[in-house]
Design a protein around this motif. Structure first.
Motif, PDB file in Angstrom:
ATOM      1  N   ASN A  30       0.835  -1.302   0.040  1.00 63.57           N
ATOM      2  CA  ASN A  30       0.001  -0.024  -0.251  1.00 63.57           C
ATOM      3  C   ASN A  30       0.898   1.079  -0.010  1.00 63.57           C
ATOM      4  OD1 ASN A  30      -2.862  -0.132  -0.119  1.00 63.57           O
ATOM      5  ND2 ASN A  30      -2.925  -1.541   1.613  1.00 63.57           N
ATOM      6  N   HIS A  74       3.638   3.494  -2.786  1.00 60.51           N
ATOM      7  CA  HIS A  74       4.086   3.713  -4.086  1.00 60.51           C
ATOM      8  C   HIS A  74       5.572   4.237  -4.303  1.00 60.51           C
ATOM      9  CE1 HIS A  74      -0.218   3.713  -5.540  1.00 60.51           C
ATOM     10  NE2 HIS A  74      -0.371   4.600  -4.592  1.00 60.51           N
ATOM     11  N   ASP A 114       7.413   4.741  -6.779  1.00 53.01           N
ATOM     12  CA  ASP A 114       7.654   5.237  -8.076  1.00 53.01           C
ATOM     13  C   ASP A 114       7.611   6.791  -7.454  1.00 53.01           C
ATOM     14  OD1 ASP A 114       4.868   5.135  -7.919  1.00 53.01           O
ATOM     15  OD2 ASP A 114       4.560   5.592  -9.763  1.00 53.01           O
ATOM     16  N   LYS A 115       6.883   7.231  -6.428  1.00 58.25           N
ATOM     17  CA  LYS A 115       6.749   8.421  -5.855  1.00 58.25           C
ATOM     18  C   LYS A 115       7.835   8.643  -4.812  1.00 58.25           C
ATOM     19  CE  LYS A 115       1.796   8.886  -6.508  1.00 58.25           C
ATOM     20  NZ  LYS A 115       0.448   8.980  -6.096  1.00 58.25           N
ATOM     21  N   TYR A 116       8.425   7.674  -4.218  1.00 59.63           N
ATOM     22  CA  TYR A 116       9.472   7.690  -3.164  1.00 59.63           C
ATOM     23  C   TYR A 116      10.718   7.864  -3.970  1.00 59.63           C
ATOM     24  CZ  TYR A 116      12.508   6.743   0.526  1.00 59.63           C
ATOM     25  OH  TYR A 116      13.361   6.872   1.539  1.00 59.63           O
ATOM     26  N   THR A 145      11.636  -4.213 -11.040  1.00 54.63           N
ATOM     27  CA  THR A 145      10.419  -3.610 -11.688  1.00 54.63           C
ATOM     28  C   THR A 145       9.985  -4.683 -12.686  1.00 54.63           C
ATOM     29  OG1 THR A 145      11.383  -1.385 -11.541  1.00 54.63           O
ATOM     30  CG2 THR A 145       9.609  -1.873 -13.129  1.00 54.63           C
ATOM     31  N   GLY A 154      -0.990  -3.059 -14.032  1.00 53.09           N
ATOM     32  CA  GLY A 154      -0.442  -2.883 -12.631  1.00 53.09           C
ATOM     33  C   GLY A 154      -0.672  -3.833 -11.774  1.00 53.09           C
ATOM     34  N   GLN A 206      -8.525   2.955 -11.998  1.00 54.97           N
ATOM     35  CA  GLN A 206      -7.325   3.288 -11.315  1.00 54.97           C
ATOM     36  C   GLN A 206      -6.312   2.146 -11.456  1.00 54.97           C
ATOM     37  OE1 GLN A 206      -7.314   3.698  -7.287  1.00 54.97           O
ATOM     38  NE2 GLN A 206      -5.724   4.604  -6.742  1.00 54.97           N
ATOM     39  N   THR A 263      -2.423   0.911 -10.316  1.00 50.49           N
ATOM     40  CA  THR A 263      -1.135   1.551  -9.887  1.00 50.49           C
ATOM     41  C   THR A 263      -0.218   0.387  -9.568  1.00 50.49           C
ATOM     42  OG1 THR A 263      -2.259   1.392  -7.747  1.00 50.49           O
ATOM     43  CG2 THR A 263      -2.119   3.527  -8.911  1.00 50.49           C
ATOM     44  N   ARG A 264       0.929   0.363  -8.974  1.00 54.03           N
ATOM     45  CA  ARG A 264       1.717  -0.575  -8.285  1.00 54.03           C
ATOM     46  C   ARG A 264       1.920  -0.367  -6.720  1.00 54.03           C
ATOM     47  NH1 ARG A 264       7.929  -2.055  -8.987  1.00 54.03           N
ATOM     48  NH2 ARG A 264       7.987  -4.380  -8.076  1.00 54.03           N
ATOM     49  N   VAL A 265       1.124  -1.409  -5.969  1.00 58.31           N
ATOM     50  CA  VAL A 265       1.474  -1.257  -4.603  1.00 58.31           C
ATOM     51  C   VAL A 265       1.997  -2.645  -4.178  1.00 58.31           C
ATOM     52  CG1 VAL A 265      -0.214   0.407  -4.135  1.00 58.31           C
ATOM     53  CG2 VAL A 265      -0.963  -1.902  -4.422  1.00 58.31           C
ATOM     54  N   TYR A 313       4.980  -5.551  -4.135  1.00 58.46           N
ATOM     55  CA  TYR A 313       6.384  -5.784  -4.649  1.00 58.46           C
ATOM     56  C   TYR A 313       7.113  -7.119  -4.056  1.00 58.46           C
ATOM     57  CZ  TYR A 313       5.684  -0.612  -4.662  1.00 58.46           C
ATOM     58  OH  TYR A 313       5.140   0.613  -4.948  1.00 58.46           O
TER      59      TYR A 313
END
Length: 232
Positions: free
Chosen positions: A74, A76, A78-80, A111, A120, A127, A129-131, A133
């Protein structure tokens, strides 16, 4: 399952964190964590789960396990990443502590090669996304080959797609001594570890290779690939 006989222990650390231990010959110990980190709206449970995971990662490293963490974070990544690389004073703040711990301690997430705007690991309405991993520890990431997302939308009702990471099987016999391998009559092969070669060794190798090659680089590059291979 061929790995079932290697399972030595299974623990439920909490309702959100599980682990399984597998032991292999050559003192290879592998621990796999499966986690679900609650969304930010459940702040107390989210904090407790993250703290527990970090604690278990530290203990697992101290115990000498190869290990990986997989599941729904939960979060992201890519934002971090921009924060981690460009704003170190913010990257280590409490809110980012899990990603900061993983990256600063050498863990790696591959990735997925088929990650795209239309595929994703999480999908709901419009929506995508990728949460989810799969993080490999420094010991294990050397054996990681690639990763991909399995598109499960047509075969299940979940709003998540699993991530599959592939590892080199040599991990399972990496610690077997050469003499023992010969005793067991196993096939062996010489593996050159190029990442341990120093600059001067590369230079010496390049000079010797150049001396053996009497074809000009411009001529060599103009050849068909088959002719190149035959010459080499």
């Amino acid at each position: 399952n061929s790995f079932a006989s290697h399972v030595q222990d299974f623990q439920s650390h909490s309702s959100r964190l599980l682990s399984v231990d597998l032991y292999f010959k050559g003192n290879v110990k592998l621990r796999i964590f499966v986690i679900y980190i609650p969304p930010p709206a459940e702040s107390v449970l989210r904090t407790d789960t993250i703290n527990l995971l970090i604690q278990q990662l530290i203990l697992t490293k101290q115990a000498g396990f190869y290990h990986a963490v997989c599941g729904d974070f939960n979060m992201h990544l890519d934002k971090y990443y921009p924060i981690y690389f460009n704003q170190p004073q913010i990257a280590s703040k409490h809110i980012h502590r899990l990603f900061f711990h993983l990256l600063s301690h050498g863990y790696e997430d591959y990735t997925p090669i088929n990650l795209s705007d239309s595929l994703g690991t999480f999908h709901r309405n419009d929506q995508i996304t990728r949460v989810d991993y799969v993080w490999s520890c420094p010991l294990l990431k050397r054996f990681a080959l690639t990763a991909c997302i399995f598109d499960a939308q047509d075969i299940c009702t979940s709003d998540h797609n699993p991530v599959i990471t592939y590892y080199d099987m040599s991990l399972l016999f990496a610690s077997t001594k050469l003499a023992r391998a010969r005793q067991l009559k196993r096939q062996t092969r010489r593996v050159f570890k190029f990442d341990t070669v120093i600059d001067i060794q590369w230079t010496e190798f390049a000079d010797k290779a150049d001396a053996l090659c009497n074809v000009l680089p411009a001529t060599f590059s103009s050849w068909h690939i088959n002719q190149m291979c035959e010459y080499l």
